[in-house]
Design a protein around this motif. Structure first.
Motif, PDB file in Angstrom:
ATOM      1  N   LYS A  90       0.794  -1.230   0.000  1.00 56.06           N
ATOM      2  CA  LYS A  90       0.000   0.000   0.000  1.00 56.06           C
ATOM      3  C   LYS A  90       0.825   1.277   0.000  1.00 56.06           C
ATOM      4  O   LYS A  90       0.442   2.278  -0.604  1.00 56.06           O
ATOM      5  CB  LYS A  90      -0.950   0.001   1.198  1.00 56.06           C
ATOM      6  N   ASP A  91       1.960   1.277   0.695  1.00 55.93           N
ATOM      7  CA  ASP A  91       2.738   2.518   0.781  1.00 55.93           C
ATOM      8  C   ASP A  91       3.679   2.723  -0.405  1.00 55.93           C
ATOM      9  O   ASP A  91       4.464   3.671  -0.427  1.00 55.93           O
ATOM     10  CB  ASP A  91       3.520   2.581   2.090  1.00 55.93           C
ATOM     11  N   TYR A  92       3.592   1.845  -1.402  1.00 56.70           N
ATOM     12  CA  TYR A  92       4.368   2.024  -2.628  1.00 56.70           C
ATOM     13  C   TYR A  92       3.419   2.287  -3.797  1.00 56.70           C
ATOM     14  O   TYR A  92       2.348   1.677  -3.882  1.00 56.70           O
ATOM     15  CB  TYR A  92       5.217   0.785  -2.947  1.00 56.70           C
ATOM     16  N   LYS A  93       3.811   3.179  -4.671  1.00 54.63           N
ATOM     17  CA  LYS A  93       3.016   3.483  -5.859  1.00 54.63           C
ATOM     18  C   LYS A  93       3.838   3.170  -7.107  1.00 54.63           C
ATOM     19  O   LYS A  93       4.997   3.587  -7.218  1.00 54.63           O
ATOM     20  CB  LYS A  93       2.616   4.957  -5.866  1.00 54.63           C
ATOM     21  N   GLU A  94       3.249   2.425  -8.023  1.00 52.04           N
ATOM     22  CA  GLU A  94       3.966   2.116  -9.258  1.00 52.04           C
ATOM     23  C   GLU A  94       3.914   3.305 -10.198  1.00 52.04           C
ATOM     24  O   GLU A  94       2.858   3.879 -10.448  1.00 52.04           O
ATOM     25  CB  GLU A  94       3.386   0.877  -9.940  1.00 52.04           C
ATOM     26  N   VAL A  95       5.077   3.679 -10.714  1.00 48.86           N
ATOM     27  CA  VAL A  95       5.189   4.757 -11.690  1.00 48.86           C
ATOM     28  C   VAL A  95       5.749   4.182 -12.985  1.00 48.86           C
ATOM     29  O   VAL A  95       5.958   2.969 -13.103  1.00 48.86           O
ATOM     30  CB  VAL A  95       6.086   5.895 -11.141  1.00 48.86           C
ATOM     31  N   LYS A  96       6.006   5.037 -13.947  1.00 50.55           N
ATOM     32  CA  LYS A  96       6.385   4.587 -15.286  1.00 50.55           C
ATOM     33  C   LYS A  96       7.591   3.657 -15.300  1.00 50.55           C
ATOM     34  O   LYS A  96       7.602   2.646 -15.998  1.00 50.55           O
ATOM     35  CB  LYS A  96       6.666   5.802 -16.174  1.00 50.55           C
ATOM     36  N   ASP A  97       8.604   3.991 -14.479  1.00 55.70           N
ATOM     37  CA  ASP A  97       9.850   3.223 -14.553  1.00 55.70           C
ATOM     38  C   ASP A  97      10.196   2.499 -13.259  1.00 55.70           C
ATOM     39  O   ASP A  97      11.327   2.077 -13.063  1.00 55.70           O
ATOM     40  CB  ASP A  97      11.009   4.139 -14.945  1.00 55.70           C
ATOM     41  N   GLY A  98       9.204   2.376 -12.332  1.00 60.58           N
ATOM     42  CA  GLY A  98       9.497   1.685 -11.088  1.00 60.58           C
ATOM     43  C   GLY A  98       8.448   1.932 -10.020  1.00 60.58           C
ATOM     44  O   GLY A  98       7.249   1.930 -10.296  1.00 60.58           O
ATOM     45  N   PHE A  99       8.918   2.183  -8.801  1.00 57.00           N
ATOM     46  CA  PHE A  99       8.013   2.388  -7.665  1.00 57.00           C
ATOM     47  C   PHE A  99       8.481   3.587  -6.842  1.00 57.00           C
ATOM     48  O   PHE A  99       9.675   3.888  -6.779  1.00 57.00           O
ATOM     49  CB  PHE A  99       7.986   1.144  -6.768  1.00 57.00           C
ATOM     50  N   LYS A 100       7.497   4.253  -6.194  1.00 51.25           N
ATOM     51  CA  LYS A 100       7.814   5.378  -5.322  1.00 51.25           C
ATOM     52  C   LYS A 100       7.186   5.168  -3.955  1.00 51.25           C
ATOM     53  O   LYS A 100       6.079   4.643  -3.842  1.00 51.25           O
ATOM     54  CB  LYS A 100       7.293   6.687  -5.918  1.00 51.25           C
ATOM     55  N   GLN A 101       7.936   5.563  -2.932  1.00 50.90           N
ATOM     56  CA  GLN A 101       7.425   5.590  -1.562  1.00 50.90           C
ATOM     57  C   GLN A 101       7.928   6.883  -0.937  1.00 50.90           C
ATOM     58  O   GLN A 101       9.124   7.030  -0.675  1.00 50.90           O
ATOM     59  CB  GLN A 101       7.906   4.394  -0.743  1.00 50.90           C
ATOM     60  N   ALA A 102       7.007   7.837  -0.731  1.00 52.76           N
ATOM     61  CA  ALA A 102       7.385   9.164  -0.232  1.00 52.76           C
ATOM     62  C   ALA A 102       8.465   9.743  -1.159  1.00 52.76           C
ATOM     63  O   ALA A 102       8.238   9.890  -2.352  1.00 52.76           O
ATOM     64  CB  ALA A 102       7.854   9.080   1.203  1.00 52.76           C
ATOM     65  N   ASN A 103       9.652  10.021  -0.614  1.00 52.52           N
ATOM     66  CA  ASN A 103      10.737  10.595  -1.432  1.00 52.52           C
ATOM     67  C   ASN A 103      11.647   9.532  -2.050  1.00 52.52           C
ATOM     68  O   ASN A 103      12.622   9.859  -2.722  1.00 52.52           O
ATOM     69  CB  ASN A 103      11.577  11.556  -0.588  1.00 52.52           C
ATOM     70  N   LEU A 104      11.336   8.268  -1.787  1.00 52.68           N
ATOM     71  CA  LEU A 104      12.159   7.184  -2.323  1.00 52.68           C
ATOM     72  C   LEU A 104      11.660   6.770  -3.702  1.00 52.68           C
ATOM     73  O   LEU A 104      10.468   6.496  -3.888  1.00 52.68           O
ATOM     74  CB  LEU A 104      12.115   5.973  -1.393  1.00 52.68           C
ATOM     75  N   HIS A 105      12.566   6.765  -4.662  1.00 47.88           N
ATOM     76  CA  HIS A 105      12.241   6.267  -5.999  1.00 47.88           C
ATOM     77  C   HIS A 105      13.082   5.035  -6.283  1.00 47.88           C
ATOM     78  O   HIS A 105      14.308   5.078  -6.204  1.00 47.88           O
ATOM     79  CB  HIS A 105      12.504   7.331  -7.066  1.00 47.88           C
ATOM     80  N   MET A 106      12.418   3.949  -6.600  1.00 44.34           N
ATOM     81  CA  MET A 106      13.109   2.689  -6.860  1.00 44.34           C
ATOM     82  C   MET A 106      12.763   2.241  -8.284  1.00 44.34           C
ATOM     83  O   MET A 106      11.634   1.842  -8.566  1.00 44.34           O
ATOM     84  CB  MET A 106      12.657   1.634  -5.841  1.00 44.34           C
ATOM     85  N   SER A 107      13.719   2.354  -9.164  1.00 49.83           N
ATOM     86  CA  SER A 107      13.468   2.006 -10.569  1.00 49.83           C
ATOM     87  C   SER A 107      13.506   0.496 -10.776  1.00 49.83           C
ATOM     88  O   SER A 107      14.062  -0.242  -9.959  1.00 49.83           O
ATOM     89  CB  SER A 107      14.508   2.672 -11.474  1.00 49.83           C
TER      90      SER A 107
END
Length: 245
Positions: free
Chosen positions: A119-136
């Motif tokens: 739930k606390d991760y959101k899928e974006v175009k090139d990976g996942f985001k959690q708050a200020n963390l971007h994980m491609s």
């Protein structure tokens, strides 16, 4: 020469890579992942851009595509890959071409599925985001790939294997005779492996210590004219590596 047993060896590798990922900061929940030997197949392509596993034919046509544990529909594939076609680009694609890659394939698929449903991760175009963390998707791949390399080179995989060699490696009593016949025919025989000396010594002693072996009672090295360990293939064949005696 050493044929590893599947899925026994895959289960071991899968669990050790999970532990390594937790050590470098991944959520402890991933320890609950269970390896499914029916999911991965050799020859899949990993796409760093979209985070997908692809089965591709010899002409670049995509036969099927998975995102995490979900098989994508034809229209979904066409949306990401025009004409359901892709070129082999080393900066974007990694090809899983060995049986050692099977647990790695499934673990990467599990991670995509895990973060999709957390739930606390959101899928974006090139990976996942959690708050200020971007994980491609690429960083996920690199973390898994790095963890696999770690357990092979510095971790517990080889010590765990040596604790129960019959469980993880097939033994064929015909092997000593085959190597002996090659020598007697006039051929030069050599062992070339990326493994270190300690591991190679234990595995080869296990494989070649057979009741009817031609060199029974002698060192396993008697079956080889030359033995190379820590070879660092494929660099050994390309740039070359330092030879030490």
């Amino acid at each position: 020469l050493a044929e590893y047993k599947s899925p026994e060896y895959d289960f071991l590798g899968f669990d050790l890579v999970k532990e390594r990922l937790v050590e470098i900061g991944y959520p402890k929940e991933i320890k609950k992942f269970k390896y499914n030997p029916e999911f991965p197949v050799r020859g899949l392509w990993w796409d760093n851009l979209h985070g997908n596993m692809l089965k591709v034919d010899g002409f670049g046509n995509i036969l099927f595509c998975c995102h995490g544990l979900k098989f994508m529909k034809a229209e979904e594939i066409a949306e990401k890959y025009p004409n359901k076609f892709i070129k082999l680009d080393d900066s974007r694609i990694f090809v899983y071409n060995t049986l050692f890659n099977l647990p790695e394939i499934y673990l990467l698929a599990c991670l995509i599925d895990f973060f999709q449903n957390k739930k606390d991760y959101k899928e974006v175009k090139d990976g996942f985001k959690q708050a200020n963390l971007h994980m491609s998707f690429k960083s996920l791949f690199q973390d898994v790939r790095g963890s696999v390399d770690h357990i092979h080179m510095h971790g517990a995989l080889k010590p765990k294997t040596c604790e129960d060699l019959p469980r993880y490696i097939k033994k064929d009593g015909r092997l000593p005779q085959v190597l002996y016949n090659l020598q007697k025919s006039g051929a030069k025989t050599f062992l070339l492996t990326n493994s270190d000396w300690d591991y190679s010594n234990k595995v080869m002693e296990y494989l070649l210590d057979c009741p009817d072996a031609p060199h029974k009672g002698k060192s396993w090295q008697s079956y080889f004219d030359f033995t190379f360990v820590d070879a660092r293939k494929p660099r050994f064949f390309g740039e070359g590596t330092v030879l030490k005696q």
